[in-house]
Design a protein around this motif. Structure first.
Motif, PDB file in Angstrom:
ATOM      1  N   SER A  66       0.833  -1.201   0.000  1.00  0.00           N
ATOM      2  CA  SER A  66       0.000   0.000   0.000  1.00  0.00           C
ATOM      3  C   SER A  66       0.870   1.256   0.000  1.00  0.00           C
ATOM      4  CB  SER A  66      -0.934  -0.011   1.218  1.00  0.00           C
ATOM      5  OG  SER A  66      -0.184   0.168   2.412  1.00  0.00           O
ATOM      6  N   PRO A  67       0.285   2.427  -0.243  1.00  0.00           N
ATOM      7  CA  PRO A  67       1.061   3.677  -0.357  1.00  0.00           C
ATOM      8  C   PRO A  67       1.963   3.992   0.831  1.00  0.00           C
ATOM      9  CG  PRO A  67      -1.148   4.014  -1.200  1.00  0.00           C
ATOM     10  CD  PRO A  67      -1.139   2.635  -0.599  1.00  0.00           C
ATOM     11  N   LEU A  68       1.570   3.615   2.032  1.00  0.00           N
ATOM     12  CA  LEU A  68       2.415   3.897   3.193  1.00  0.00           C
ATOM     13  C   LEU A  68       3.814   3.324   3.004  1.00  0.00           C
ATOM     14  CD1 LEU A  68       2.757   4.947   6.114  1.00  0.00           C
ATOM     15  CD2 LEU A  68       1.855   2.757   6.914  1.00  0.00           C
ATOM     16  N   PHE A  69       3.919   2.203   2.283  1.00  0.00           N
ATOM     17  CA  PHE A  69       5.188   1.508   2.105  1.00  0.00           C
ATOM     18  C   PHE A  69       5.788   1.700   0.715  1.00  0.00           C
ATOM     19  CE2 PHE A  69       2.648  -0.671   5.274  1.00  0.00           C
ATOM     20  CZ  PHE A  69       3.532  -0.717   6.353  1.00  0.00           C
ATOM     21  N   THR A  70       4.986   2.141  -0.241  1.00  0.00           N
ATOM     22  CA  THR A  70       5.490   2.266  -1.612  1.00  0.00           C
ATOM     23  C   THR A  70       5.498   3.696  -2.135  1.00  0.00           C
ATOM     24  OG1 THR A  70       3.263   1.815  -2.496  1.00  0.00           O
ATOM     25  CG2 THR A  70       4.733  -0.075  -2.178  1.00  0.00           C
TER      26      THR A  70
ATOM     27  N   SER B 131       0.777  12.644   0.715  1.00  0.00           N
ATOM     28  CA  SER B 131       1.208  13.616   1.729  1.00  0.00           C
ATOM     29  C   SER B 131       1.077  12.959   3.097  1.00  0.00           C
ATOM     30  CB  SER B 131       0.354  14.890   1.675  1.00  0.00           C
ATOM     31  OG  SER B 131      -0.971  14.618   2.090  1.00  0.00           O
ATOM     32  N   THR B 132       1.624  13.616   4.122  1.00  0.00           N
ATOM     33  CA  THR B 132       1.569  13.035   5.462  1.00  0.00           C
ATOM     34  C   THR B 132       0.145  12.957   6.000  1.00  0.00           C
ATOM     35  OG1 THR B 132       2.018  15.226   6.378  1.00  0.00           O
ATOM     36  CG2 THR B 132       3.891  13.742   6.097  1.00  0.00           C
ATOM     37  N   SER B 133      -0.764  13.753   5.450  1.00  0.00           N
ATOM     38  CA  SER B 133      -2.167  13.678   5.863  1.00  0.00           C
ATOM     39  C   SER B 133      -2.983  12.778   4.942  1.00  0.00           C
ATOM     40  CB  SER B 133      -2.783  15.082   5.888  1.00  0.00           C
ATOM     41  OG  SER B 133      -2.759  15.656   4.593  1.00  0.00           O
TER      42      SER B 133
ATOM     43  N   HIS C 130       8.229   9.088   0.394  1.00  0.00           N
ATOM     44  CA  HIS C 130       8.652   7.850   1.055  1.00  0.00           C
ATOM     45  C   HIS C 130       9.268   8.212   2.405  1.00  0.00           C
ATOM     46  CE1 HIS C 130       8.509   6.640  -3.197  1.00  0.00           C
ATOM     47  NE2 HIS C 130       8.334   5.402  -2.765  1.00  0.00           N
ATOM     48  N   TYR C 131       8.481   8.138   3.473  1.00  0.00           N
ATOM     49  CA  TYR C 131       8.978   8.443   4.823  1.00  0.00           C
ATOM     50  C   TYR C 131       8.918   7.172   5.657  1.00  0.00           C
ATOM     51  CZ  TYR C 131       8.467  13.452   3.834  1.00  0.00           C
ATOM     52  OH  TYR C 131       8.570  14.711   3.300  1.00  0.00           O
ATOM     53  N   ARG C 132      10.055   6.780   6.170  1.00  0.00           N
ATOM     54  CA  ARG C 132      10.069   5.649   7.108  1.00  0.00           C
ATOM     55  C   ARG C 132      10.002   6.239   8.515  1.00  0.00           C
ATOM     56  NH1 ARG C 132      13.060   0.345   4.831  1.00  0.00           N
ATOM     57  NH2 ARG C 132      12.232   0.511   2.715  1.00  0.00           N
ATOM     58  N   ASP C 133       8.826   6.721   8.863  1.00  0.00           N
ATOM     59  CA  ASP C 133       8.649   7.340  10.164  1.00  0.00           C
ATOM     60  C   ASP C 133       7.743   6.467  11.031  1.00  0.00           C
ATOM     61  OD1 ASP C 133       6.369   7.761   8.718  1.00  0.00           O
ATOM     62  OD2 ASP C 133       6.343   9.938   8.910  1.00  0.00           O
ATOM     63  N   GLU C 134       7.119   7.068  12.050  1.00  0.00           N
ATOM     64  CA  GLU C 134       6.351   6.294  13.016  1.00  0.00           C
ATOM     65  C   GLU C 134       5.295   5.380  12.397  1.00  0.00           C
ATOM     66  OE1 GLU C 134       7.502   9.245  13.767  1.00  0.00           O
ATOM     67  OE2 GLU C 134       8.283   9.162  15.827  1.00  0.00           O
ATOM     68  N   PRO C 135       4.435   5.864  11.484  1.00  0.00           N
ATOM     69  CA  PRO C 135       3.419   4.970  10.916  1.00  0.00           C
ATOM     70  C   PRO C 135       4.019   3.752  10.203  1.00  0.00           C
ATOM     71  CG  PRO C 135       2.816   7.247  10.530  1.00  0.00           C
ATOM     72  CD  PRO C 135       4.209   7.262  11.067  1.00  0.00           C
ATOM     73  N   PHE C 136       5.089   3.966   9.446  1.00  0.00           N
ATOM     74  CA  PHE C 136       5.771   2.850   8.779  1.00  0.00           C
ATOM     75  C   PHE C 136       6.205   1.803   9.795  1.00  0.00           C
ATOM     76  CE2 PHE C 136       9.556   0.632   7.474  1.00  0.00           C
ATOM     77  CZ  PHE C 136       9.398   0.355   6.125  1.00  0.00           C
ATOM     78  N   TRP C 137       6.906   2.263  10.830  1.00  0.00           N
ATOM     79  CA  TRP C 137       7.456   1.320  11.803  1.00  0.00           C
ATOM     80  C   TRP C 137       6.386   0.737  12.710  1.00  0.00           C
ATOM     81  CZ3 TRP C 137      11.710  -0.934  10.814  1.00  0.00           C
ATOM     82  CH2 TRP C 137      12.694  -0.285  10.069  1.00  0.00           C
ATOM     83  N   PHE C 138       5.304   1.465  12.933  1.00  0.00           N
ATOM     84  CA  PHE C 138       4.231   0.894  13.749  1.00  0.00           C
ATOM     85  C   PHE C 138       3.688  -0.380  13.103  1.00  0.00           C
ATOM     86  CE2 PHE C 138      -0.247   0.192  14.571  1.00  0.00           C
ATOM     87  CZ  PHE C 138      -0.253   0.073  15.954  1.00  0.00           C
ATOM     88  N   PHE C 139       3.352  -0.316  11.821  1.00  0.00           N
ATOM     89  CA  PHE C 139       2.824  -1.495  11.146  1.00  0.00           C
ATOM     90  C   PHE C 139       3.878  -2.602  11.056  1.00  0.00           C
ATOM     91  CE2 PHE C 139      -0.813   0.967   9.325  1.00  0.00           C
ATOM     92  CZ  PHE C 139      -1.810   0.067   9.660  1.00  0.00           C
ATOM     93  N   ALA C 140       5.135  -2.232  10.764  1.00  0.00           N
ATOM     94  CA  ALA C 140       6.193  -3.230  10.665  1.00  0.00           C
ATOM     95  C   ALA C 140       6.379  -3.964  11.993  1.00  0.00           C
ATOM     96  CB  ALA C 140       7.499  -2.566  10.236  1.00  0.00           C
ATOM     97  N   LEU C 141       6.359  -3.229  13.089  1.00  0.00           N
ATOM     98  CA  LEU C 141       6.528  -3.835  14.412  1.00  0.00           C
ATOM     99  C   LEU C 141       5.316  -4.683  14.785  1.00  0.00           C
ATOM    100  CD1 LEU C 141       8.104  -0.786  16.281  1.00  0.00           C
ATOM    101  CD2 LEU C 141       9.263  -2.901  15.616  1.00  0.00           C
TER     102      LEU C 141
END
Length: 487
Positions: free
Chosen positions: A296-300, A304-306, A315-326
């Motif tokens: 999905s777009p969060l990973f690809t 925008s951030t909103s 492509h931001y590997r920030d909190e939302p990215f890592w939340f789902f990964a964790l």
């Protein structure tokens, strides 16, 4: 010319303590010039005493600001103020004594003037010595109390915490969590208001495990006005208990509560039948659904951030990215991930996530081995950056409750909307991965944070290095994540 001595020492070598022990008779036995020198030394000793008293007063005032309402009782502020007043009077007295000594030297040839001056000098000196000793006693008492409070905080009233209301450090606690979202801060406020309403006059050092359990029971029994529910859900009780536990843990780490966290180990009520039924409706992600999530777009790439659910070039590997990964690769609960520290714990040769703060169940506190896919995604670099910022692993502008709501909205926005499919479903998927790895059920329960049902489950509950290595080697994610690996 041989310098006169007092107490067997030259005047210049006398300590402040020795200066205060000199008697008027010993001063009278000194030559006039040495009397003036002694008065100079006495004046300097008095000034040092004043400075010491003022230093103690500043320390007391700083502690007063920190502990707010009970500063005077904590550090003996009134004693220090009284000492300062005495010191100022002493300084004035010493100045007057110097003036007398000077006048006496000028009138040495006049017998009447000499006799009058001597009488005045001796009277003032006796009064000065009495007040100096009183001043030293006051400073000694204040210093002793301060040292006792600092070095022996567990000793009853000497401990600052003994006289501090339980909520005295709330503002400092919030200042240490600058990234709390409005909703999460409101949730903390709900927990603190409920505890304060139950224990309005409780001191921090007086909070016991029984008090915390009573707080849980109060939340359990308190009627609420909400459609379809008359009492608070267990998940809500767990969340509010977690807020209280977090605050008390902060007071321990800040040195305000030396006796340990009274909320550690306290459990709320068990789930009721309806809650178990609701929980059982949740299911795991299918392989197709997992692929859709991680493609999905969060990973690809998102707009925008909103608008992270809409395709774009960001492509931001920030909190939302890592939340789902964790969530996918640890099986941890939402609130556990939100409070996860950015430091790792080494178990033999295996680095683990530290969930020893978790308390959903008795088996909740645990270590989870970091799977290789997370390292390949760049977890180490992310964790190091979060440490540098002084944050938890995913402690961004949204935390615990907000993560649950945000992540569930994201799933719906990318088309993952089906009965029983929620963010928590990633935990079910991780449990499936543990089973697919052919791990012993007891080992799977240790990693997953479940209490085992077998007779031996309670023995060796802590994860062993050999078990951690087995998890890392065997547990595989159901779908490929190569496109997320850092290059």
């Amino acid at each position: 010319m041989i310098a006169a001595t007092v107490l067997g020492k030259p005047i210049s070598e006398l300590t402040d303590e020795e200066i205060f022990q000199v008697t008027p008779e010993q001063i009278q036995g000194l030559p006039t010039q040495d009397q003036a020198r002694f008065l100079d030394a006495l004046d300097l000793a008095g000034q040092r005493t004043v400075l010491e008293a003022r230093r103690l007063e500043v320390e007391a005032q700083e502690q007063a600001v920190q502990t707010q309402r009970l500063a005077n009782a904590m550090w003996g502020l009134e004693t220090v103020r009284r000492a300062t007043q005495l010191a100022r009077r002493q300084h004035t007295m010493l100045s007057q004594m110097q003036d007398v000594a000077t006048d006496r030297s000028h009138a040495a040839s006049v017998a009447d003037a000499e006799a009058a001056t001597r009488a005045e000098f001796m009277a003032m000196f006796r009064e000065g010595m009495a007040e100096m000793r009183e001043l030293k006693a006051a400073i000694s008492i204040s210093t002793s109390a301060t040292q006792q409070a600092v070095l022996q905080p567990e000793a009853g009233v000497a401990s600052a915490a003994a006289n501090v209301p339980w909520d005295a450090y709330l503002e400092a606690f919030y200042r240490d969590k600058p990234d709390l979202g409005d909703a999460t801060r409101a949730s903390y406020g709900q927990a603190f208001r409920a505890f304060g309403g139950l224990f309005p006059d409780k001191l921090l050092s007086e909070i016991t495990k029984a008090d915390v359990k009573q707080f849980c029971d109060h939340l359990r029994d308190r009627p609420i006005k909400r459609a379809g529910r008359e009492t608070m859900a267990r998940d809500s009780i767990v969340k509010l208990l977690g807020h209280l536990r977090g605050y008390l843990a902060w007071t321990v780490s800040a040195g305000h509560l030396p006796t340990g966290n009274p909320a550690d180990g306290v459990q709320p009520r068990a789930e009721n039948r309806q809650e178990r039924m609701d929980r059982d409706k949740r299911r795991a992600f299918s392989a197709t659904e997992l692929t859709k999530l991680f493609d999905s777009p969060l990973f690809t790439g998102f707009l925008s951030t909103s608008k992270r659910a809409q395709p774009g070039t960001l492509h931001y590997r920030d909190e939302p990215f890592w939340f789902f990964a964790l969530a996918a690769l640890t099986g941890a609960r939402t609130e556990e991930i939100a409070e996860l520290p950015a430091q790792f714990v080494k178990l033999g040769d295996v680095e683990c996530f530290d969930l020893r703060h978790a308390s959903k169940t008795a088996a909740g506190p645990r270590l989870i081995p970091v799977l290789p896919d997370l390292w390949r995604m760049g977890l180490r670099q992310w964790a190091a950056e979060q440490q540098r910022r002084g944050r938890g692993m995913v402690q961004g502008p949204e935390a615990s409750d907000d993560w649950s709501k945000w992540s569930n909205r994201y799933l719906v926005n990318i088309g993952l909307k089906a009965p029983g499919l929620v963010t928590y479903s990633l935990r079910h998927s991780f449990r499936q991965a543990l089973r697919a790895a052919d791990l012993h059920e007891e080992l799977a329960d240790k990693v997953f944070g479940h209490e085992g049902k077998s007779v031996g489950a309670g023995y060796g509950r802590d994860l062993a290095p050999v078990e951690a290595k087995l998890v890392v080697e065997r547990v595989k994610f159901p779908v490929p994540l190569d496109h997320l690996f850092a290059h």
